[in-house]
Every structure is written in C-alpha cells, then in structure tokens.
Write an enzyme that holds these catalytic residues in place. Structure first.
Site, short mmCIF file in Angstrom:
data_model
loop_
_atom_site.label_atom_id
_atom_site.label_comp_id
_atom_site.label_asym_id
_atom_site.label_seq_id
_atom_site.Cartn_x
_atom_site.Cartn_y
_atom_site.Cartn_z
N GLU A 110 46.07 30.53 45.12
CA GLU A 110 45.26 31.33 46.04
C GLU A 110 46.08 32.49 46.64
OE1 GLU A 110 42.01 31.44 46.77
OE2 GLU A 110 42.60 33.16 47.99
N THR A 148 37.82 34.62 44.38
CA THR A 148 38.24 33.45 43.60
C THR A 148 37.25 33.16 42.49
OG1 THR A 148 39.54 32.32 45.29
CG2 THR A 148 38.38 30.93 43.74
N HIS A 193 45.56 31.35 52.23
CA HIS A 193 44.31 32.13 52.24
C HIS A 193 44.25 32.99 53.51
CE1 HIS A 193 40.07 33.17 52.34
NE2 HIS A 193 39.96 32.76 51.11
N ASP A 229 45.01 34.48 41.81
CA ASP A 229 43.58 34.77 41.62
C ASP A 229 43.20 36.19 42.00
OD1 ASP A 229 42.04 33.14 44.54
OD2 ASP A 229 43.85 34.37 44.38
N HIS A 230 43.81 36.76 43.05
CA HIS A 230 43.51 38.14 43.46
C HIS A 230 44.55 38.54 44.50
CE1 HIS A 230 41.97 36.04 46.93
NE2 HIS A 230 41.12 35.40 46.16
C1 GP9 Z 1 36.83 28.66 48.50
C2 GP9 Z 1 38.24 29.00 48.09
C3 GP9 Z 1 38.63 30.42 48.56
O1 GP9 Z 1 36.44 27.38 48.00
O2 GP9 Z 1 38.36 28.92 46.67
O3 GP9 Z 1 37.81 31.35 47.91
P1 GP9 Z 1 38.07 32.93 48.11
O4 GP9 Z 1 37.76 33.23 49.56
O5 GP9 Z 1 39.54 33.21 47.81
O6 GP9 Z 1 37.12 33.59 47.15
MN MN Z 2 40.91 33.31 46.31
#
Ligand code: GP9
Ligand code: MN
Length: 426
Positions: free
Chosen positions: A38, A82, A198, A257-258
């Site tokens: 993440e 994500t 996150h 992921d980003h």
């Molecule tokens: C939500 C987690 C975060 O279940 O995968 O998602 P994101 O905010 O990074 O799209």
């Molecule tokens: Mn994410």
C-alpha cells in the site's frame, strides 16, 4: 459488439511478446504470493532518512540473488487507486478514466489470473483485513474466479490498537493469515493486501521505530514511519513463510499500488529528494517497486521500463503458461519483445527515450524538454498514437464487456454464482 472484439484480438495478438526461454517456467508449479504494498513508492528503496534506512528489509530483498528488482516500474492507476492496481494485475486491462472499474464493472465477463490458473490446478484466495464490500471486491472477485476471499470476517479485529483506518494492521494481519494460508490446497495463487502505510500515514507512536521527517508537512513527515512499519511486517511475513516451509516453493511478487505522496506535497518532497519536483521528476516519482522472488531463479536489478499492465503476462510466463491466447494489453517484462512504452491512464507516458507529461515532451535521459527540431519528435508522435489507441481499445473491452464474445482456447468461462465468501459457507 463482436466486430470490435475482432479488432481487439488482432491488436493484442500483434502486441504479444513471446516468453524469454531463460525465464519461461522458472516458477512452474510453484505457489504464487502477491504482496500489495500500500502506497509504497520506489524512491523509498535504499532511501535514508537522517542516515537511517526507511525500508531495510526491502533494501536487502532487492539484493537477494534469486530476486528480480525492476527499478523502472510504474503504477498506472487513476481514481480507482488500489482497485485500479488490482484490476490491472488480474486482467492486464486498464482501469477506467473516471471512477473504479471494480465498482462499475463488477459483473463483466473476465479472463482473470485466478480463472486462467484454475486450468492448471491452482486454488486462489485474497487476504485483506478490511470489510469485503470495500471497492466492491466481494462481487468482482467472483467474476475473476477467486475461490476464497478472506476479508475482515476471518480476522480478529477486536483490539483497537491493532486496527488501521482501512482494516487490520499489517503485522497482526500477516500473523493471523498464516493458518488460513497453510489450509489452502497447493498450488495456490494468493494476494495479500496491506493497509498500514495508507494516507495520511498516522501510526501509534508505540509502533514506530524511525523518526518523522521534518519538512513541516505532516503527511510527508509521517510517511516514513508507516513505511518502516510496513517493511517490518513484510520481514515478519517472510520469516513466517520460511518457518512454514512455504517459502521454498513459492514465487513472491511485491508491488507498489500507487503513489503515496501526491503532487499537492511537491514543496515538501523537494526537501525529501533534494531536487525540484518538476513534471519530469514527478513522473519518476510514479515509480513503484516491483520485486519478484523465485527460489533458484537468476535475480538482479532489471532496468526494463514497465507498468502494472505487464504483471499478468510476466507472471504467466514465469509459471510456464503461454499468454498469447488471452486478451492482454501489457507484455511480459522479461521478453526480448517486451514493449517498454508505459501508458498512463490520462494519456501521458514514459519510455526509455521520451516522456510525455501533460502534453509536454521530455528527453527520458536528461529530463530536458524536447526542442521542436529534436529527432525524437517523430517517435514521440508514434508513441502518442499508440498510447491513445491502446487506452481506447482497452476501454472498449471494459465498457462493452466484450470478453463475453471471446473464449480463449482451453479456458473455462467463470460462473460467479458458484462462489460464496461468507465465513459460515466454508
Ligand atoms: C481499502 C484499501 C485501501 O480496502 O485497500 O484502498 P485505497 O484507498 O488505497 O484505494
Ligand atoms: Mn492503495
């Protein structure tokens, strides 16, 4: 309609990159463990904050002799964040220009990794300590053919200090996942989605082992503490995989992921990377780690340009499964014929020679804007057309649900109604 499908098939067949004999089947028959990092950006690799490595475990992993580390790998996500990353890695189809394909196209027909690997005897599962309805996962995973989805219902989420905003924190998450993982028939195809690192990167200071940065911008300053936590959780997971014996027969793929730090924080980021965050530097900051560990495989740092769209063909070829009959818009990163042009969802792109950011062209090596008489201009025009066409065709497949009209040889269409992820269903 099905005529569009003919155009799509013609394009993806012409775009197909054949396997590299050196790597084809290097992980044949092995378990697959995807670790979704993440918001981990590639600039963190080997980065030191006040003389301290932020991600010491990942830094050691990218030097492991059986590990490939791609240091020119880009995320290609848009508003789906994500879920866009997941959509691309499972299908080698682009997410949508607006919104999340996971949410709006959950009932499409897909020929995704879990369904393709089912033909080779793989059992598939996603592990994620958040509510299963987030990003509509519990519906679209059925269209992908996932056998299991271990969401928050399968975890003990009762202790507040073990919870992050989007679910169970990474260390208890990996800890509690082990029994579920060991219970799966082999070979398995699995994806572990972390949440510790996150936005806005808040973390209980009891859990931190590195100081904050001191730019004065909180979400930048906090970022290094949650990134370090995520790194420690991955290290813990690797130790558990070794302890369980799963490590020796599993391919482990870690991907960012980003971006973690958006362009709103460029001023603070200048202090972090020690240079102005120009559009060219901002494009480089869209690099995320791609790390592939396969026992017995020749590792090393691979400078090939690529993106999340390339993960599925690369994975299939490492497993010894040819991808040519599938509709995939990316290509095998390890193939001699891999296409190093990396499209972004908004039409921008990077490549080993030219970047096109916000309709401005840059020399990929120097970062300098291309002059109007530059010899690369003609190439840039070709790239622009190719990117536009690729995005447009992928959107046709997703918006028109065109995979209904094409079943690859040897592929059994998925029946989503046969999947039930409820805990009491097992
Ligand atoms: C939500 C987690 C975060 O279940 O995968 O998602 P994101 O905010 O990074 O799209
Ligand atoms: Mn994410």
């Amino acid at each position: 309609d099905s005529d569009d499908m003919t155009e799509v098939i013609n394009y993806t067949k012409s775009n197909y990159a054949e396997p590299n004999p050196e790597y084809f089947g290097a992980a044949k028959g092995m378990n697959v463990i995807y670790i979704h990092l993440e918001s981990i950006q590639d600039f963190l690799m080997n980065y030191q904050l006040n003389g301290e490595e932020v991600t010491p475990f990942l830094n050691s992993l990218i030097k492991d002799p059986n590990t490939l580390y791609f240091d020119n790998f880009y995320h290609q996500t848009a508003q789906g964040k994500t879920s866009d990353a997941e959509f691309m890695l499972e299908n080698s189809l682009f997410g949508l220009p607006q919104g999340s394909a996971f949410i709006t196209k959950g009932q499409n027909t897909y020929q995704a990794a879990p369904a393709i690997l089912k033909e080779s005897g793989y059992t598939s599962a996603v592990f994620h300590g958040n509510n299963g309805t987030f990003w509509n996962r519990n519906e679209i995973y059925k269209s992908f053919g996932y056998d299991h989805f271990f969401d928050a219902n399968y975890y003990d989420t009762s202790s507040k200090e073990e919870m992050a905003e989007y679910g169970l924190l990474d260390k208890p998450f990996f800890e509690q996942s082990m029994d579920l993982l060991k219970s799966l028939p082999k070979p398995f195809y699995t994806k572990f989605i972390t949440v510790g690192n996150h936005y806005p990167y808040k973390i209980d200071q009891e859990l931190t082992t590195i100081g904050k940065a001191t730019t004065g911008d909180p979400s930048v300053d906090n970022y290094f503490q949650t990134a370090r936590y995520a790194d420690e959780a991955i290290e813990q997971f690797f130790a558990q995989l070794k302890e369980s014996g799963l490590y020796d027969n599993s391919m482990i793929v870690l991907y960012g992921d980003h971006y973690g730090i958006s362009e709103n924080h460029n001023r603070a980021m200048e202090q972090i990377i020690g240079k102005e965050v120009t559009p060219y530097e901002s494009a480089n900051l869209q690099q995320v780690p791609l790390i592939i560990h396969v026992p017995g495989m020749e590792g090393g740092v691979n400078h090939t340009y690529g993106g999340q769209m390339d993960l599925l063909p690369t994975l299939l070829h490492l497993l010894g499964i040819d991808s040519q009959n599938y509709v995939q818009f990316g290509t095998d990163l390890l193939s001699e014929e891999h296409n190093e042009l990396v499209p972004f969802r908004n039409g921008d792109f990077v490549s080993p020679t030219i970047y096109s950011i916000d309709d401005n062209l840059y020399d990929a090596k120097t970062g300098l804007p291309l002059t109007e008489d530059d010899s690369l201009l003609e190439k840039a025009n070709e790239f622009e057309k190719e990117v536009e066409y690729k995005l447009q065709l992928s959107d046709k497949v997703v918006n028109g649900d065109l995979l209904r009209f094409y079943t690859p040889i040897g592929f059994t269409p998925v029946d989503p109604s046969q999947y039930n992820y409820n805990k009491d269903a097992i």
